[in-house]
Design a protein around this motif. Structure first.
Motif, PDB file in Angstrom:
ATOM      1  N   GLU A  93       3.708   4.269   9.181  1.00 14.40           N
ATOM      2  CA  GLU A  93       4.120   4.469   7.976  1.00 14.40           C
ATOM      3  C   GLU A  93       5.819   4.909   7.854  1.00 14.40           C
ATOM      4  O   GLU A  93       6.072   5.803   8.923  1.00 14.40           O
ATOM      5  CB  GLU A  93       3.288   5.362   7.123  1.00 14.40           C
ATOM      6  CG  GLU A  93       3.792   5.585   5.739  1.00 14.40           C
ATOM      7  CD  GLU A  93       3.284   4.347   4.952  1.00 14.40           C
ATOM      8  OE1 GLU A  93       4.216   3.647   4.433  1.00 14.40           O
ATOM      9  OE2 GLU A  93       2.071   3.969   4.814  1.00 14.40           O
TER      10      GLU A  93
ATOM     11  N   ASN B 157       8.567   6.513   2.488  1.00 22.21           N
ATOM     12  CA  ASN B 157       7.526   6.336   1.725  1.00 22.21           C
ATOM     13  C   ASN B 157       6.655   7.468   1.614  1.00 22.21           C
ATOM     14  O   ASN B 157       6.242   7.798   0.420  1.00 22.21           O
ATOM     15  CB  ASN B 157       6.705   5.060   2.304  1.00 22.21           C
ATOM     16  CG  ASN B 157       5.830   4.479   1.351  1.00 22.21           C
ATOM     17  OD1 ASN B 157       6.115   4.293   0.176  1.00 22.21           O
ATOM     18  ND2 ASN B 157       4.448   4.182   1.564  1.00 22.21           N
TER      19      ASN B 157
ATOM     20  N   TYR C  43       8.568  10.054  -1.087  1.00 27.60           N
ATOM     21  CA  TYR C  43       8.054   9.417  -2.359  1.00 27.60           C
ATOM     22  C   TYR C  43       6.685   9.829  -2.556  1.00 27.60           C
ATOM     23  O   TYR C  43       6.511  10.394  -3.783  1.00 27.60           O
ATOM     24  CB  TYR C  43       8.281   8.066  -2.507  1.00 27.60           C
ATOM     25  CG  TYR C  43       9.801   7.627  -2.910  1.00 27.60           C
ATOM     26  CD1 TYR C  43      10.121   7.566  -4.243  1.00 27.60           C
ATOM     27  CD2 TYR C  43      10.894   7.633  -1.755  1.00 27.60           C
ATOM     28  CE1 TYR C  43      11.640   7.440  -4.433  1.00 27.60           C
ATOM     29  CE2 TYR C  43      12.250   7.215  -2.098  1.00 27.60           C
ATOM     30  CZ  TYR C  43      12.550   7.380  -3.250  1.00 27.60           C
ATOM     31  OH  TYR C  43      13.984   6.999  -3.717  1.00 27.60           O
ATOM     32  N   ASN C  44       5.691   9.485  -1.781  1.00 27.08           N
ATOM     33  CA  ASN C  44       4.338   9.667  -2.058  1.00 27.08           C
ATOM     34  C   ASN C  44       4.109  11.255  -2.157  1.00 27.08           C
ATOM     35  O   ASN C  44       3.435  11.625  -3.162  1.00 27.08           O
ATOM     36  CB  ASN C  44       3.423   9.093  -1.357  1.00 27.08           C
ATOM     37  CG  ASN C  44       3.055   7.691  -1.515  1.00 27.08           C
ATOM     38  OD1 ASN C  44       2.358   7.200  -2.202  1.00 27.08           O
ATOM     39  ND2 ASN C  44       4.325   6.716  -0.844  1.00 27.08           N
TER      40      ASN C  44
ATOM     41  N   ILE D 125      -3.453   9.482  -2.527  1.00 29.42           N
ATOM     42  CA  ILE D 125      -2.259   8.596  -1.955  1.00 29.42           C
ATOM     43  C   ILE D 125      -2.862   7.071  -1.800  1.00 29.42           C
ATOM     44  O   ILE D 125      -2.303   6.125  -2.241  1.00 29.42           O
ATOM     45  CB  ILE D 125      -1.912   8.981  -0.586  1.00 29.42           C
ATOM     46  CG1 ILE D 125      -0.863  10.204  -0.825  1.00 29.42           C
ATOM     47  CG2 ILE D 125      -1.089   7.742   0.188  1.00 29.42           C
ATOM     48  CD1 ILE D 125      -0.454  10.840   0.611  1.00 29.42           C
TER      49      ILE D 125
ATOM     50  N   LYS E 269      -3.046   5.514  -5.549  1.00 30.26           N
ATOM     51  CA  LYS E 269      -1.726   5.278  -6.112  1.00 30.26           C
ATOM     52  C   LYS E 269      -1.006   4.148  -5.321  1.00 30.26           C
ATOM     53  O   LYS E 269      -0.530   3.381  -6.020  1.00 30.26           O
ATOM     54  CB  LYS E 269      -0.897   6.454  -5.785  1.00 30.26           C
ATOM     55  CG  LYS E 269       0.464   6.614  -6.687  1.00 30.26           C
ATOM     56  CD  LYS E 269       1.283   7.897  -6.744  1.00 30.26           C
ATOM     57  CE  LYS E 269       2.153   7.902  -7.681  1.00 30.26           C
ATOM     58  NZ  LYS E 269       1.603   7.963  -8.951  1.00 30.26           N
ATOM     59  N   GLN E 270      -1.256   3.858  -4.245  1.00 29.11           N
ATOM     60  CA  GLN E 270      -0.815   2.765  -3.417  1.00 29.11           C
ATOM     61  C   GLN E 270       0.597   2.565  -3.677  1.00 29.11           C
ATOM     62  O   GLN E 270       0.854   1.422  -4.006  1.00 29.11           O
ATOM     63  CB  GLN E 270      -1.703   1.412  -4.089  1.00 29.11           C
ATOM     64  CG  GLN E 270      -3.157   2.001  -3.122  1.00 29.11           C
ATOM     65  CD  GLN E 270      -3.751   0.350  -3.416  1.00 29.11           C
ATOM     66  OE1 GLN E 270      -3.970  -0.351  -4.497  1.00 29.11           O
ATOM     67  NE2 GLN E 270      -5.014   0.161  -2.407  1.00 29.11           N
ATOM     68  N   PHE E 271       1.489   3.423  -3.557  1.00 21.53           N
ATOM     69  CA  PHE E 271       2.698   3.368  -4.032  1.00 21.53           C
ATOM     70  C   PHE E 271       3.627   2.953  -2.615  1.00 21.53           C
ATOM     71  O   PHE E 271       3.510   3.874  -1.617  1.00 21.53           O
ATOM     72  CB  PHE E 271       3.390   4.447  -4.799  1.00 21.53           C
ATOM     73  CG  PHE E 271       4.896   4.244  -5.010  1.00 21.53           C
ATOM     74  CD1 PHE E 271       5.563   3.509  -6.060  1.00 21.53           C
ATOM     75  CD2 PHE E 271       5.771   4.967  -4.042  1.00 21.53           C
ATOM     76  CE1 PHE E 271       6.751   3.747  -6.489  1.00 21.53           C
ATOM     77  CE2 PHE E 271       7.189   4.770  -4.472  1.00 21.53           C
ATOM     78  CZ  PHE E 271       7.671   4.072  -5.422  1.00 21.53           C
ATOM     79  N   ASP E 272       4.435   2.117  -2.584  1.00 21.84           N
ATOM     80  CA  ASP E 272       5.219   1.512  -1.487  1.00 21.84           C
ATOM     81  C   ASP E 272       6.643   1.433  -1.787  1.00 21.84           C
ATOM     82  O   ASP E 272       7.044   0.410  -2.414  1.00 21.84           O
ATOM     83  CB  ASP E 272       4.733   0.377  -0.660  1.00 21.84           C
ATOM     84  CG  ASP E 272       5.366   0.171   0.679  1.00 21.84           C
ATOM     85  OD1 ASP E 272       6.494   0.686   0.722  1.00 21.84           O
ATOM     86  OD2 ASP E 272       4.877  -0.520   1.401  1.00 21.84           O
TER      87      ASP E 272
END
Length: 215
Positions: free
Chosen positions: A128, A132, A135-136, A189, A192-195
Motif C-alpha cells: 500500500e 493512500n 488519505y484514508n 477502510i 470505504k475502499q478509497f484509493d
C-alpha cells in the motif's frame, strides 16, 4: 491523434481502455520515452501515471523534456506522473490530481510516499502506498473513527516501514490502538475502499480525453 499512456498499476489497462481508446504501456522506466521517441514520430500526447521507482532506474527528467521539446503534450498524475509533473510543470509538463497538488504544495516530498511493490508479470499491487494511507487515515479522523493523535502515530509507523511491506493491516497491527479500535478502523477502510492513486489516474485519463475532444 496518437496517445501513449504508462499505467497498469494505479489503473489497470482494462479499466483505462473503458475510459479512453489509447495505447497503454506498463509503468515507465529509464529509457522508455527515449525509445518511444526514436521509434515513433506520430505521438501527440504522452500520459504518465505509473513508473518504476526502485526496481530499475526511474524515467529521467531529460526524456520528458525531450518529448516536450518535440511539441508532445505530456500529462502526469497519480504516482510517478505526479512526481515528475511537480518537478517539470515549469517546463510545460501538465500535472493533474490531488497527489500532484500535494507534491506541488509540499504536503509530500519523497518518491517513497507514492511507491508500492508490484508483481512484474501481472502488475498487481503488492503493498500500500503511504499517500493512500494518509488519505484514508485522515478520513477516519473526520468520521471520528480515530483521533488525530492516533492518525499521526499510524502515519509515522507507515513512513518508517519499508515500502514493499506497507499494508493497512500491518501498520494498524503495529499501532497502540486497542483491539476494538483496530478492528473498527480496518472495517472502516475496507468499507470505504478509497484509493487516491486510482482516483487521480482516472483524472489523468479524463484530462487527456478532453484534450482530444477539444483538439
Amino acid at each position: 491523434m496518437s496517445v501513449v499512456i504508462y499505467t497498469g498499476l494505479s489503473l489497470s489497462f482494462e479499466d483505462a481502455k473503458k475510459m479512453l481508446d489509447a495505447e497503454y504501456l506498463p509503468p515507465v522506466k529509464r529509457g522508455d520515452i527515449y525509445e518511444l521517441l526514436e521509434k515513433r514520430d506520430d505521438i501527440k500526447i504522452i500520459g504518465i501515471i505509473d513508473g518504476v521507482f526502485h526496481q530499475s532506474p526511474a524515467v529521467a527528467h531529460k526524456e520528458i523534456l525531450e518529448a516536450l521539446k518535440q511539441n508532445i503534450t505530456v500529462v502526469g498524475g497519480s504516482s510517478m506522473g505526479a512526481l515528475r509533473a511537480c518537478e517539470l510543470y515549469p517546463f510545460g509538463m501538465i500535472g493533474v490530481g490531488n497527489i500532484f497538488e500535494d507534491y506541488k504544495n509540499g504536503v509530500i516530498e519523497s518518491d517513497d510516499d507514492v511507491a508500492v511493490s508490484l508483481n512484474p508479470e501481472t502488475y498487481e499491487q503488492m503493498s500500500e502506498s503511504w499517500i493512500n494511507m494518509k488519505y484514508n487515515f485522515e478520513f477516519a479522523v473526520e468520521d471520528n473513527i480515530i483521533t488525530q493523535s492516533q492518525c499521526n502515530e499510524l502515519l509515522k509507523i507507515a513512513k518508517d516501514t519499508y515500502y514493499p511491506k506497507r499494508s493497512f493491516n500491518y501498520v494498524i497491527k503495529k499501532s497502540s490502538l486497542n483491539d476494538n479500535e483496530k478492528t473498527e478502523l480496518i472495517n472502516y477502510i475496507h468499507s470505504k475502499q478509497f484509493d487516491i492513486k486510482n482516483q487521480d489516474a482516472k483524472k489523468v485519463i479524463e484530462y487527456i480525453k478532453n484534450l482530444i475532444i477539444n483538439d
